[in-house]
Design an enzyme around this catalytic site. Sequence first.
Site, PDB file in Angstrom:
ATOM      1  N   GLU A  35      46.995  44.622  39.088  1.00  0.00           N
ATOM      2  CA  GLU A  35      46.625  45.564  38.023  1.00  0.00           C
ATOM      3  C   GLU A  35      47.861  46.211  37.419  1.00  0.00           C
ATOM      4  O   GLU A  35      48.766  46.652  38.136  1.00  0.00           O
ATOM      5  CB  GLU A  35      45.703  46.640  38.620  1.00  0.00           C
ATOM      6  CG  GLU A  35      44.602  47.063  37.695  1.00  0.00           C
ATOM      7  CD  GLU A  35      43.670  45.895  37.330  1.00  0.00           C
ATOM      8  OE1 GLU A  35      43.873  45.281  36.266  1.00  0.00           O
ATOM      9  OE2 GLU A  35      42.754  45.614  38.116  1.00  0.00           O
TER      10      GLU A  35
ATOM     11  N   ASP B 203      43.857  39.969  29.628  1.00  0.00           N
ATOM     12  CA  ASP B 203      42.458  39.926  29.198  1.00  0.00           C
ATOM     13  C   ASP B 203      42.206  38.683  28.354  1.00  0.00           C
ATOM     14  O   ASP B 203      41.229  37.960  28.538  1.00  0.00           O
ATOM     15  CB  ASP B 203      42.109  41.157  28.352  1.00  0.00           C
ATOM     16  CG  ASP B 203      42.495  42.437  29.047  1.00  0.00           C
ATOM     17  OD1 ASP B 203      42.800  42.385  30.241  1.00  0.00           O
ATOM     18  OD2 ASP B 203      42.493  43.492  28.392  1.00  0.00           O
TER      19      ASP B 203
ATOM     20  N   GLY C 141      35.936  48.753  30.806  1.00  0.00           N
ATOM     21  CA  GLY C 141      37.161  48.132  31.296  1.00  0.00           C
ATOM     22  C   GLY C 141      36.989  46.647  31.569  1.00  0.00           C
ATOM     23  O   GLY C 141      37.723  46.062  32.362  1.00  0.00           O
TER      24      GLY C 141
HETATM   25  C1  GLA Z   1      44.118  46.367  30.103  1.00  0.00           C
HETATM   26  C2  GLA Z   1      45.142  45.544  29.351  1.00  0.00           C
HETATM   27  C3  GLA Z   1      45.658  44.398  30.212  1.00  0.00           C
HETATM   28  C4  GLA Z   1      46.124  44.884  31.582  1.00  0.00           C
HETATM   29  C5  GLA Z   1      45.060  45.778  32.231  1.00  0.00           C
HETATM   30  C6  GLA Z   1      45.533  46.423  33.498  1.00  0.00           C
HETATM   31  O1  GLA Z   1      42.966  45.621  30.329  1.00  0.00           O
HETATM   32  O2  GLA Z   1      44.604  45.058  28.138  1.00  0.00           O
HETATM   33  O3  GLA Z   1      46.693  43.741  29.519  1.00  0.00           O
HETATM   34  O4  GLA Z   1      47.339  45.538  31.482  1.00  0.00           O
HETATM   35  O5  GLA Z   1      44.629  46.812  31.353  1.00  0.00           O
HETATM   36  O6  GLA Z   1      45.824  45.490  34.470  1.00  0.00           O
END
Ligand code: GLA
Length: 559
Positions: free
Chosen positions: A89, A250, A202
């Site tokens: 993360e 993501d 999220g």
């Molecule tokens: C968000 C961002 C990702 C990553 C996550 C944390 O989802 O878009 O790029 O940094 O947070 O791991």
Amino acid sequence: MISATIPAPPSPWTTPHPSPPPTYSPQLSFPPPEDIVPTVSRLHDIYSSPDLPHQTARWNGLVARFKALYDRPMTFVARAPGRVNLIGEHIDYSWFPVLPMATVHDVLVAVCVLPENDPSTDGRIILSNVSSSKYPTRVFNTHDFQDPFFEINTTTTDLDWSVYFLAGLKGALMFSKLCSSETSPLPTMRILVDGEIPPRAGLSASSALVCSALLAVLAATTTSAIEKSFLVNSSVISERVLGVNSGGMDQAASVFGVLDHALLVDFRPLVTAKPVRVLDTVPPLCFVLANSLIVAANRAETGPDTYNVRVVETVLAAEILARKYGVGRLEIRDGFGGTLRGFYDRVCDKEDWTMGDREAEERAVREVVRRVQETFDKDQYSLDEVAQMMEQKTEDMVRKYMTRFPIRAKFLNLRDRSIHVIEESFRVKCFSSLLASSTNHLRTLSASESRPYFEALGGLMNASQASCANLFECTCPEIDELTQIAQRYGAAGSRMTGTGWGGCTLSLVRADRVGDVIEGLKKEYYAVRYPELSPSQLEQAVFAIRPGNGTVLAKINAV
Ligand code: GLA
């Protein structure tokens, strides 16, 4: 053919009117089929059997709704899933590998392209949503997008849903011009969006919408095959217009997703995703997702106090460390700054450490963490103090690192953030190699013999959660509570997943304990904090989740 090896894309979001993009010389080599975004014609090619009844009904509804709304059939659907991160993360923007998976939950962008000679062709794009009361219809004129660098209004904090579509549209226009000579002008289009990813949880609902919009516009304007890595990179950059300096995990999870597999996503030298099977173990590894129902740090509103600050903290830490330990100038990520992976790799090279086994990696991690502690002897530095370490004037540092993406911070914590990133990257390595070895071995092991695998994987997830809570400070009390309840009811490990500061937790659970964990979460979290939830809302808040397939173009008219 759109190329995978995109030249470092220009950053159109920083300069309102940059000079025209460089001309592109087409490549002669053709990428292998698995590198191309697939075009599918059956729902079986997207979803697995347990999901087919629901998805068939949903897609049938979409086909009918489209016809009723626009009096014509849809031509294709651009489909992009959300993502859940198993481990790793807040390390993607430091360029360390991460281990997410695509979700079955997805966004569908159904499109009809009206031909030039159609009497209804009016130069408009009508954008509707199946949840029209929540997401009202928007109408655009294609001539407003003749300049691909058109402005998107992101000044309000509560962004309209259509800005995510526009971000994808802008990216498609800009990058297809850059990379393909075969694009046609933006046509009249009728569009209907159906999203099943819970928003603000999220799980990357917004990335999936940007990515599917980008793919939809590309499909409407070019006949070229679209490479997956092109779609990932252009989606990442497109989404930055919305004010978050995100890493790429993501979009990579969404585009590269493979049914029943997690993905070991690396960002250097190019973005790649290695599928790691997670379901054919005996007893199977299961994952339970629980939505805290606390809004995850979202882009425009809270990014400047949360996500964007963490990006800056890690970048400044990397640059200060690189200077102090004389490892040379770090490679710059996306025109922004150096990365902790850059520093880590340079230290390993400079010291000539032989890597490749777990002990060597662990020694390197310990040594780099020691250097972080030696460099940053406290957890809070004022901007002036950081600028001094950077050997810059404060205003220059602020201009360079804290204006392109908005930041609201008076103090920065360089030490704890860096330690989290370095140690978390090691946890990803351990987790993925355990997973790879366990999927080979567990099939032949009894339940009790396989316990150590579950404990080792779960232990890594718990350590990740503790680090996110204590060092990276990106959880919240509700998330911490969910992880504790899940463990009390039998989860081998439990952690926040995704952006954080709210959103969801992911728990690793043996198949025979899934029911207990879900019931425990319902009883101790939802019944206490959200007693008003209906049974169907509860089903959507906490459930077992499997890795789903990635982004596709679907040409399905009748399901
Ligand atoms: C968000 C961002 C990702 C990553 C996550 C944390 O989802 O878009 O790029 O940094 O947070 O791991």
